[in-house]
Structure formats: C-alpha cells, structure tokens
Write an enzyme that holds these catalytic residues in place. Structure first.
Site, PDB file in Angstrom:
ATOM      1  CG  ASP A 479      43.491  37.934  44.220  1.00  0.00           C
ATOM      2  OD1 ASP A 479      44.258  39.499  43.121  1.00  0.00           O
ATOM      3  OD2 ASP A 479      42.655  37.938  43.473  1.00  0.00           O
ATOM      4  CG  ASP A 549      41.727  37.972  36.704  1.00  0.00           C
ATOM      5  OD1 ASP A 549      42.145  36.790  37.439  1.00  0.00           O
ATOM      6  OD2 ASP A 549      41.111  38.633  37.136  1.00  0.00           O
TER       7      ASP A 549
HETATM    8  C1  GLA Z   1      40.171  38.140  41.719  1.00  0.00           C
HETATM    9  C2  GLA Z   1      41.121  37.240  41.241  1.00  0.00           C
HETATM   10  C3  GLA Z   1      40.822  35.756  40.442  1.00  0.00           C
HETATM   11  C4  GLA Z   1      39.939  35.451  41.914  1.00  0.00           C
HETATM   12  C5  GLA Z   1      39.018  36.343  42.309  1.00  0.00           C
HETATM   13  C6  GLA Z   1      37.939  36.523  43.701  1.00  0.00           C
HETATM   14  O1  GLA Z   1      39.755  38.132  40.077  1.00  0.00           O
HETATM   15  O2  GLA Z   1      42.218  37.557  39.767  1.00  0.00           O
HETATM   16  O3  GLA Z   1      42.100  34.960  40.021  1.00  0.00           O
HETATM   17  O4  GLA Z   1      41.124  35.078  42.741  1.00  0.00           O
HETATM   18  O5  GLA Z   1      39.829  36.810  42.444  1.00  0.00           O
HETATM   19  O6  GLA Z   1      37.094  36.596  43.817  1.00  0.00           O
END
Ligand code: GLA
Length: 731
Positions: A479, A549
């Site tokens: 991420d 997301d």
């Molecule tokens: C980001 C990602 C999510 C998740 C969160 C975890 O927002 O896009 O899918 O992994 O971080 O903190």
C-alpha cells in the site's frame, strides 16, 4: 527487419502487419515525423511535407527561407530556435545560462531485441525476435549534448516503446528541465482526446473531448501517478468510435509525477507528449553523466478504442507484468480489511479463514493491523514485526494452519511510510522526507520515508526480506496511502533538490526490483489508498492493483469500465463486500456484487462468519463459477458493449477467448426503468461462422447473429440486477 532505413530518402520505416511509423531526416539534421497509422507499403517522404516561406516565421537554416521549426513535425523538439510549441527537451548550460538548443542527427543503429532501461521498469521481451530497436543519436555540439532516442517496435503489436537518454558529452554542467519520454507531431486533422480522471473512490472516469487550438495538459505533481489523472491518454480521429477508426494510445511506464500534454498549433497539427512532469524537476548532469527518461508506449489501432484496449491488454500481460504473473491465473482471495478493520486476532482470522476455505477460496490476506502497536491508523508504520499479542503463534504457524485448509497466506504492508509514533521514527527521525524548516505535513497521520536515500532503501530491503523469510507468504498487498509533501532530502545539495521526487521513484524501483528478484513467486498487489498508483510502472512489479477503495458494485461498474480502456481485467483487484456498502451506504444484491467483481480479479472482503447459510452457499457457487470462467476473464479479449458513461443506468461487457470458442457476457442494470423498452444486446468478438449456445438463455445462434442481430434482454425487475451469460461454440 521491420525497421528499415532508406538512405536515399533518409527515412526510417518502422512497420508491423497493421501499422507504419515513419520518421526521417530533413536536411540531414532534423529528425522529422512523417507518418503514424495504418500500414503503408511504400514511403514517399517528399510527399509528406510542404516547404515554403511563411510570414513572420524564424528560419533556422538561413538563407533557406523554406524551413521553419514552428510547423515542422518533429520527433524530439527543443525550444529557442523558432519552435514555439511545448518542447520535449529543455535544458540549460549552467555556467552561461544558454538554453536554446539545436539537436542534429549524428547516427543510428538498428538491432534485434530490446534492452532493459537502467533503473526503470520497461516493456521487456522474452525472446529477441519479439522486438527490434532503433536508436537515433542526436546531438548539440556546442552544448556538448547527446540525445539517444530509442524506438523498440514490437512486431506482434502495433506498438512502439520510446524513451530518451540525455548525455552530457561535453565539459560543462547541464541542468535538464524537461525531458519527455516521447513526443509526436500528428498532421492536421480533427482529434479528440480521451483521458481517465477522477479522485479517491472514483478513479479513472472516462472523459472524451475535442482538442481545440492551444494546449491541453494534465498530470500529477503528487509524487505518484495518482487517483486524479491516469498516466494514459488516447487521441482519436474525431470519427473514431469504440469499434472503428484511428486511435493512438500513449501510456507511461512510470509511477511518479507525470505530464501528458497536447498542443494544437496554428496549422491544426497536434503535438502529443508524455513524460516526467517538468514542474519542480531539474536534473543536474555533470560531464559524462546521463539521464534516462522513463519509457512511453505508443500504440495504434485502426479498429477504434476497443481495438486499442485489446492490444494494450495483451501487451501489458505479455510484456509489462513480470513473469510468470501475466500468464498465470490469480488466486481468489479473502481480504480481512472490510471484514474486521483493525480488530484482528489469530482466533478471529482463523474463524474467518474456515469460512473462506469452505467457500473454496484460495488465498487469505491479513490486511492492516498485524504489526507492531498498530491498533488504529495513527501509529506503527515502519515497525514491520508481527504483534505477538494478536498472533501468539506467529505467522509460520498461521500459514501452516491456513495451508491445512487449502489457503495461502497474504499480508498487507506499507513500506514507504512511517508513523510519527513508531519505533522506526524514534530510531531514525532523519529518515522522513522533510524540509529542514518545519514538521512535515501529515496525511492519514503519517509521513513518507525518504526513498531517495540509499540507506533507507537498504533498510526496507532487509525488512521485507526478513518478513518474507519468516513464513511462507504467497502474496503481499503493498500500500501507499498518502502523497508526497515537503519534498526535500538531506542527502542532496541545494541545487539537486528538484531531483528528489524522481530519485524517490528510482529508490522505490530499486527496492521493488530487489524484492521481486529475491522472491519471484510472491504475488504483489499494489494499492495506493485504492487506485492511486494504477500505472504500468507499478504493474511491472505488482501485476495486480486494488482498483479502488470504493467497493460498491454500482460505482465499480464505472471505475472498472474506465480502467479497462488501458488496463486488462487481470490487473484489477475486485472484491465482493458487505451491504450497506461501507463507502457509500448502498445496498445491492449479492449476485450483482459478485458479477461486478468477477469481471476482474475476484476477491471477497466481508465477514463471512456473519452471513447466513444461503448467502454462504451462494458465495461457494460464485467461487466455483469464477474458477470456471477465470481463464476467459484473466486472459481473454475484453469487449465493451454498453457504455455506462453514456447510459448512466446500464452497462455491459464480455470476454472472449483467443480461439473464439467461448465467451462470457455480463449485463448490469444499475437503475431499473418502468415499462422499459425492449433492448437488444449485440455481442462482439465472436466467429461469425460458428454456432454458439448460451445455456443461461437456452438458445443457439451463429456468431454473426449474436453480433449483428443481437438478442432481446429479459426484463430485470429492479435496480442493481445483472446477467451472466456464457457462450460456447457448438460443432
Ligand atoms: C488503504 C487501502 C485499504 C486498506 C487500508 C488499510 O486505505 O486502500 O484497502 O488496506 O489502507 O489501512
């Protein structure tokens, strides 16, 4: 070889079965662009340009009054000698301030295969016969500058991969201020530009608009390619459609700041370019040093936008995604994030894994929250050791427990980041990307590590190696949850601070190259607060991306449709999540959610332990069905049938295998319409002569009938309904 040089006309003809790209020398000096489009068999260079005096226009080859750079179509234009359009290359000689350049042809070479780019991701060949590379050297003697333009032609694709290497071959220091990866001057015509814009939770919305005289530019200065503008665009002749007409695609193999720019000049020619964003960019070249631009892919389709997408999808799978991931099936996963957020523990996860295994899933991903003191998003980024209170048996034992259920283990990490509240920060406060004046700006409570520094990258290599050695980890979700601010590095001198954003990317690519070389079988899924770094640079190392997301199926139809313009379905992480949806509260049926997610790389991101038996049975059936259609979705050709950006309330697409024996069609009714008209769906990509049966509909028709006459869609009674129709050739 499919790149030929005609010394008489001084012309290079790069050709495939379907495309010609023709460039050549004017007056033995200027590298001009003659033609790009459908394959031509002969090249008559003199017929492509009209020389003659023009009013009020500088003449760089005086007393010849007929040559003007301001209108000449060029391959790598500079400024300062009469071309007033945006330049591909801009630099300054540091000791005298000169910036007007004259690039003149010096030589060229044509060779089989394609070389990797030093320090940067790039399209690759697995066999020399797949590509031929032309390198043209241009130089400015007085400045001590040499520019090597590289054109790698992929013969089975109508595609040229371009890049430039800027070499300080003189004795004075140079500052490169603009260095595009590619620039093309297309002749007078009416073009539209199509680009993918958006924001977090609504990435890659499709926008097509006419180009008008003047400059149109978009890009990113956020330190990542970004949610806001994707590093791809297409130029379409105004009459081009989804299925017909000339379309030119430009895509950058890079994940940092970028600029995409078109300029329609007074002759209505279009200069189109893509490369690193010149804003806050200046790269100093000492004598003998070189700067390598990222690579840009330039693809041509005479079969509309759909044709361009097919080509790019295949190309990305075969020549961009590192092996074996572009050519092997991806696992169906369960991700813990929307199921449990930070409330994870070994026991809770094992209960969830039990259900995932019952449903036939293949990979179990522990998202955020497993490391250090990470109980919420305010702390612990940087402390990448397992929290033994939450996981008393450790990951090796957990992986074994999962394995016994038929599941592999995957983990979330965000290695480029650091929390102010972390052991890493207490130990290395100076590793944060920050200026000397003030505390850096926080975003999601966190700061960014200075990856332009060797010791920071080396530290992360060690951390990730140790983590991946600690247990059989099959998958990593990598991420990147905030953009860069306070871009300044204590490792560089004042005059080099504008190199930091690109040096950050070089550090990141070095790290990713290390991790993927050491652990070649670990599948990495990229994520950047959803789809904030969905680009070809990342896809080289991380062959799938968490698309957004936003896991709401109705929103995802738009996001996945837009993403499909450039990127293949195998690149798109797509999950079934719970309702009411956590991002926008919408309630949609489980089947509809599954059909949207099955159109990409299927996963589930919900608490299976909270579902009733009938929902669990439905999911088991979805997983089984996806396992059947997975080769079609992940390796088939993707055809867009109904555009939700036009209809707003309906969408449809389909996948067809290469041999055109099988297909799967998805139809989505986003909003129902009372007493709706009888709508016919016409398919694409089938063999017109062959017969196809559709068990879900109960009839057999020829490919031609499916495609040209279509079939009446059944009435779908309410909002958020969908159809999945499979087609199989019958003898
Ligand atoms: C980001 C990602 C999510 C998740 C969160 C975890 O927002 O896009 O899918 O992994 O971080 O903190």
């Amino acid at each position: 070889m499919p790149i030929e040089f005609d010394p008489k006309q001084q012309v290079f003809h790069l050709y495939t079965d379907g495309m010609s790209y023709v460039i050549g020398l004017i007056k033995d000096i200027y590298l001009a662009h003659y033609y790009w489009g459908a394959r031509i068999l002969t090249v008559h260079a003199a017929s492509k340009w009209r020389f003659g005096p023009r009013p009020n226009t500088p003449t760089p080859e005086y007393p010849d009054l007929t040559l003007h750079l301001d209108t000449l179509p060029q391959e790598y234009p500079t400024h300062g000698r009469g071309d007033y359009r945006p330049p591909a290359l801009g630099l300054t000689v540091l000791d005298d301030g000169v910036s007007a350049l004259k690039l003149a042809y010096r030589g060229h070479c044509i060779e089989r295969g394609k070389r990797p780019l030093s320090g940067l991701p790039a399209a690759f060949v697995t066999d020399e016969a797949q590509a031929t590379t032309l390198t043209v050297e241009l130089g400015d003697e007085a400045v001590g500058l040499s520019v090597e333009l590289s054109y790698a032609l992929f013969e089975r694709f109508n595609l040229v991969a371009r890049s430039a290497k800027i070499v300080n071959a003189g004795t004075r220091r140079l500052a490169v201020e603009t260095a595009m990866s590619a620039s093309v001057d297309l002749p007078h015509d009416a073009y539209d530009i199509l680009h993918l814009w958006g924001a977090p939770l609504r990435e890659r919305m499709v926008e097509r608009q006419p180009l008008a005289p003047g400059t149109f530019r978009f890009g990113s200065t956020r330190g990542a390619s970004s949610h806001y503008h994707n590093s791809f665009f297409a130029l379409l002749r105004r009459d081009a459609t989804e299925d017909t007409g000339d379309v030119y695609g430009f895509s950058l193999v890079y994940s940092g700041n970028f600029l995409a720019q078109t300029h329609v000049d007074h002759d209505l020619s279009v200069r189109a370019m893509i490369g690193i964003h010149p804003f806050q960019f200046r790269w100093i070249l000492e004598p003998g040093e070189a700067f390598q631009t990222p690579e840009a892919l330039l693809a041509y389709s005479g079969e509309g936008l759909g044709g361009l997408s097919h080509m790019l999808h295949r190309f990305i799978r075969q020549h961009v995604m590192r092996r074996p991931f572009g050519v092997t099936e991806r696992p169906i996963l369960l991700n813990s994030w929307e199921a449990m957020y930070f409330s994870i523990s070994e026991d809770r996860l094992l209960a969830l894994a039990e259900r995932a295994a019952e449903a036939g899933m293949e990979l179990f991903v522990i998202d955020d929250g497993w490391f250090g003191e990470r109980n919420d998003d305010t702390r612990a980024l940087g402390d990448w050791t397992v929290n033994l209170e939450k996981f008393p048996s450790g990951f090796a034992a957990l992986a074994e427990a999962l394995r016994s259920k038929g599941l592999k283990l995957g983990l979330w990490i965000e290695p480029e980041m650091i929390s102010p509240e972390s052991a890493l920060y207490r130990e290395h406060p100076d590793w944060v990307l920050r200026t000397p004046y003030r505390e850096p700006v926080r975003s999601r409570h966190q700061w960014v590590l200075d990856l332009s520094r060797e010791e920071v990258v080396a530290h992360l290599m060690g951390v990730i190696d140790a983590l991946l050695a600690s247990a059989p980890i099959a998958y990593v979700k990598w991420d990147f949850n905030r953009y860069l601010t306070d871009v300044w590095s204590r490792a560089l001198s004042a005059e080099r601070q504008q190199e930091v954003a690109h040096r950050y990317m070089l550090g990141l690519y070095r790290l990713l190259a290390h991790v993927t070389e050491r652990h070649p079988h670990v599948l990495i899924e990229g994520c950047a607060g959803g789809g904030g770094r969905f680009d070809l640079g990342m896809l080289q190392f991380m062959p799938q991306m968490w698309t957004s997301d936003n896991s709401d199926a109705a929103s995802r139809i738009f996001i996945q449709y837009g993403t499909s313009i450039c990127y293949p379905a195998i690149a798109m992480g797509a999950h079934v999540s719970s309702v009411p949806n956590h991002q926008i509260g919408r309630v949609t049926p489980l089947g509809f959610r599954a059909h949207v997610a099955m159109s990409g790389n299927l996963g589930y991101e919900l608490d299976l332990t909270a579902l009733d038996a009938s929902e669990r049975a439905a999911i088991r059936e979805q997983v089984r069905l996806y396992q059947e259609i997975r080769p079609l979705v992940q390796f088939g050709d993707f055809y867009r049938l109904v555009d939700p950006f036009v209809t707003r309330d309906r969408a449809s697409w389909m996948f067809v295998d290469e041999a055109r024996r099988e297909a799967v069609v998805f139809y989505f009714q986003i909003l129902a319409e009372p007493n709706s008209p009888v709508r016919r769906l016409k398919l694409k990509g089938l063999d017109p002569q062959a017969l196809y049966e559709a068990p879900e509909l109960g009839f057999v028709m020829s490919g031609a009938e499916w495609m040209h006459a279509g079939f009446a869609l059944p009435t779908l009674a309410s909002d958020h309904q969908s159809l999945l129709i499979r087609l199989k050739q019958v003898p």
